[in-house]
Design an enzyme around this catalytic site. Structure first.
Site, PDB file in Angstrom:
ATOM      1  N   LEU A 146       0.840  -1.198   0.000  1.00 39.36           N
ATOM      2  CA  LEU A 146       0.000   0.000   0.000  1.00 39.36           C
ATOM      3  C   LEU A 146       0.871   1.243   0.000  1.00 39.36           C
ATOM      4  O   LEU A 146       1.587   1.508   0.966  1.00 39.36           O
ATOM      5  CB  LEU A 146      -0.916   0.000   1.220  1.00 39.36           C
ATOM      6  CG  LEU A 146      -1.865  -1.194   1.332  1.00 39.36           C
ATOM      7  CD1 LEU A 146      -2.371  -1.343   2.754  1.00 39.36           C
ATOM      8  CD2 LEU A 146      -3.018  -1.031   0.372  1.00 39.36           C
ATOM      9  N   CYS A 160      -0.210  -0.562 -11.350  1.00 32.12           N
ATOM     10  CA  CYS A 160      -0.372   0.838 -10.965  1.00 32.12           C
ATOM     11  C   CYS A 160      -1.164   1.586 -12.037  1.00 32.12           C
ATOM     12  O   CYS A 160      -0.752   1.620 -13.197  1.00 32.12           O
ATOM     13  CB  CYS A 160       0.982   1.496 -10.760  1.00 32.12           C
ATOM     14  SG  CYS A 160       0.867   3.206 -10.194  1.00 32.12           S
ATOM     15  N   HIS A 211      -5.567  -8.382  -9.565  1.00 30.47           N
ATOM     16  CA  HIS A 211      -6.574  -7.465  -9.027  1.00 30.47           C
ATOM     17  C   HIS A 211      -7.738  -7.429 -10.011  1.00 30.47           C
ATOM     18  O   HIS A 211      -7.540  -7.145 -11.193  1.00 30.47           O
ATOM     19  CB  HIS A 211      -5.983  -6.069  -8.840  1.00 30.47           C
ATOM     20  CG  HIS A 211      -6.952  -5.070  -8.298  1.00 30.47           C
ATOM     21  ND1 HIS A 211      -6.745  -3.712  -8.399  1.00 30.47           N
ATOM     22  CD2 HIS A 211      -8.121  -5.225  -7.651  1.00 30.47           C
ATOM     23  CE1 HIS A 211      -7.759  -3.080  -7.842  1.00 30.47           C
ATOM     24  NE2 HIS A 211      -8.605  -3.966  -7.386  1.00 30.47           N
TER      25      HIS A 211
END
Length: 650
Positions: free
Chosen positions: A312, A396, A465
């Site tokens: 994170l 990202c 993800h």
């Protein structure tokens, strides 16, 4: 990039516009007796909890709290004028031309203020460290050398207890500590207890000698250059032992890591073959020349079924990871580090690689867009730090990284992506993992095509993800697609990531066939989520217990960043960034139904006590009030603008 550390909370999943009732999609279903309006909520906090609205007023008409948006999202209107509650600083930014109309998502107008007041009336480090030698700079030193003069201008202590002195018997910050009264003698000397406990060793720190070598570009990456040379010619790198980074004075190898590369004898010269050729032969042909095993086998990474704390950005610092480890996280990973900054020896970037002794399974995440820098950085880290795996950031979504070809952009650059994975796998002695998204565009999934390639390129594990770059956090994670990707990745382990906020969510995620789950924003909202998953229960944690967690975080922060003025302010800033996520947690005892969904936005409500209500506030001024309970009053020049909200405190 980190999940949730640079993005606004998800508003959709059926909850785009808030309705008039607590059962509307996108709104957390809180029991009606706790609901209130925005005005009554802030009146209650300003009154210090002494006057609580009546039951009829608090729960009878709660539509106003659902129709009104939080103050953080009313800073900028469609016509470009500042809205209600906007600060003067935000109004100054609005005078400039705005390309983004909606005040949602990452706060890109946030001023990046570098404090300059630390150097004013600063005591010389030679005095702080009680060095026997004189100041290195002599008469040219711009810092104070008179302790009495420094004490006259030093702010008052923030508390009677010094965490460093209590835990280790000695505070290395001496008279500059903001809790110095706990360990200063009558003449200002720094006291030391007899039963001194040594502080835990700093792991993965940047050595000064190594930093100088990096800045002067005196390190040669022979092993990386050989792998890149093979990739440039179209040859697949073979697992052949080769030369590594030359030994740097003071940059010892990681404890417990076999430096078999340094013990390898150099290849003998061979006639007829140029020295730069990857294929050198000398003497008779043996089976070893055909198989060509490495002198040390690559370590294995077996984390099946373990709980993985995501890397994170901003909030996933070392003190926060210590909190998560205490509540059951099995695997931790450092914040995203930019490979070019690491190769330049930037201290702030190397600080992201530090590892606490409690992190038994720990990895670092690298971001880069080019095979040469990523491979060289992997070789450098392989020699200088102690990790269990290295992760490549291919998830990202922010423009700063994407437009330079890194992050999600690598999913569309398969040639560069392949060279990065193969090159890094060639120079690393630890497993290489990759974190990806479903794709770049919302309706064009790429992960199922990339996973078999990543398996062949040498990736030991992939984390998926369940959103695309285009979606950001405006849609729920697609776990059905993750289930399809499990078969495409087999037999390579695949971890799933997205929208896990309860043990029910974790159980449903494991039913898709993934090897394990990665938890990101769920850990920011409630770090005790790991305990809930392992014990299969909902924890109705009290406000005092949550405050104890924050107090432990501040103590860990003072140990990590220091107990002087600079360390205290840095601890406070990271605490406030975390509080901007914690305010979205709704206590279990207040919910109409369980569990809370990560895309459900809490309306205004009054908790079971004043502290529980204060922790639910979305105003930065109230977060400051919580920080003052733990770290004392804020200095007059303190400025805080959250990373993902346009809600400033000045």
């Amino acid at each position: 990039m980190a999940e949730g550390a640079a993005e606004a909370p998800a508003e959709s999943g059926g909850g785009g516009d808030l309705g008039t009732g607590a059962l509307e999609r996108g709104v957390a279903p809180i029991k009606s007796r706790y609901l209130t309006t925005k005005e009554q909520f802030h009146e209650f906090l300003e009154a210090g909890g002494r006057e609580k609205p009546s039951q009829e007023t608090a729960g009878g008409n709660h539509c106003d709290c659902d129709l009104s948006e939080p103050e953080a999202k009313r800073i900028r209107l469609e016509d470009g004028q500042p809205g209600e509650g906007a600060t003067e600083e935000a109004a100054e930014h609005l005078e400039q031309p705005q390309t983004q109309k909606r005040a949602r998502g990452q706060n890109k107008a946030r001023p990046h203020i570098k404090p300059s007041h630390y150097d004013k009336n600063r005591l010389c480090p030679s005095i702080v460290q009680e060095s026997a030698a004189k100041c290195f700079f002599g008469d040219r030193c711009r810092f104070l050398h008179d302790v009495s003069c420094y004490l006259e201008t030093k702010p008052a202590d923030l508390g009677p207890r010094c965490v460093l002195f209590e835990n280790y018997g000695r505070c290395p910050y001496g008279v500059t500590c903001r809790f110095a009264g706990a360990h200063l003698g009558p003449e200002g000397q720094n006291l030391v207890r007899e039963e001194v406990v040594p502080a835990p060793p700093v792991r993965n720190g940047l050595d000064k000698a190594l930093q100088q070598q990096l800045r002067k570009r005196k390190i040669h990456f022979e092993r990386a250059e050989q792998a890149l040379h093979q990739l440039g010619k179209g040859h697949l790198p073979s697992p052949t032992p080769s030369a590594t980074v030359p030994e740097v004075p003071g940059a010892a190898s990681a404890p417990g890591q076999d430096n078999c590369d340094t013990q390898q004898a150099p290849l003998a010269p061979c006639t007829g073959t140029p020295p730069s050729s990857p294929m050198q032969t000398c003497g008779p042909l043996t089976d070893e020349d055909i198989v060509r095993l490495r002198s040390c086998e690559k370590r294995q990474l077996d984390i099946s079924g373990k709980l993985y704390l995501a890397p994170l950005t901003t909030c996933g610092n070392l003190p926060f990871r210590r909190i998560c480890k205490r509540y059951g996280a099995d695997v931790t990973c450092g914040e995203m580090a930019v490979c070019t900054n690491l190769l330049q020896g930037q201290t702030s970037e190397w600080a992201l690689l530090k590892r606490h002794p409690c992190e038994d399974i720990f990895g670092v995440q690298l971001e880069g867009a080019f095979p040469d820098t990523m491979t060289k950085c992997a070789e450098l880290l392989n020699r200088t730090i102690e990790v269990d795996f290295v992760d490549i950031n291919v998830g990202c979504p922010i423009d700063l990284v994407y437009k330079k070809g890194g992050g999600c952009a690598l999913m569309n650059r398969s040639a560069k992506f392949q060279q990065i994975v193969r090159g890094m796998d060639q120079v690393l002695d630890v497993p290489l993992t990759v974190k990806i998204r479903t794709g770049v565009q919302e309706r064009v999934n790429l992960a199922h095509r990339l996973l078999p390639k990543l398996r062949d390129w040498g990736a030991a594990l992939v984390t998926l993800h369940g959103r695309s770059r285009e979606q950001r956090y405006t849609k729920l994670a697609d776990w059905q697609y993750i289930k399809q990707c499990v078969a495409a990745a087999s037999p390579m382990p695949l971890f799933g990531n997205g929208d896990i906020l309860s043990y029910e969510d974790a159980n449903c995620a494991m039913q898709t066939g993934v090897t394990g789950i990665m938890i990101a924003r769920g850990a920011l909202l409630k770090p005790w989520l790991f305990t809930e998953i392992k014990e299969q229960r909902h924890w109705d944690i009290s406000s005092s217990e949550r405050l104890d967690i924050l107090r432990d975080f501040t103590n860990y922060g003072l140990e990590h960043w220091g107990s002087d003025t600079q360390g205290v302010e840095k601890t406070r800033r990271f605490l406030l960034e975390w509080l901007s996520f914690l305010c979205r947690y709704v206590p279990v005892g207040l919910l109409e139904r369980l569990p809370q969904r990560i895309n459900e936005r809490p309306p205004y409500y009054l908790g079971r006590d004043y502290l529980e209500t204060l922790m639910a506030s979305q105003r930065a001024a109230d977060w400051i009030r919580i920080s003052e309970m733990l770290l004392g009053p804020v200095p007059p020049n303190f400025v805080f603008v959250p990373k993902h909200k346009a809600n400033a405190y000045k």
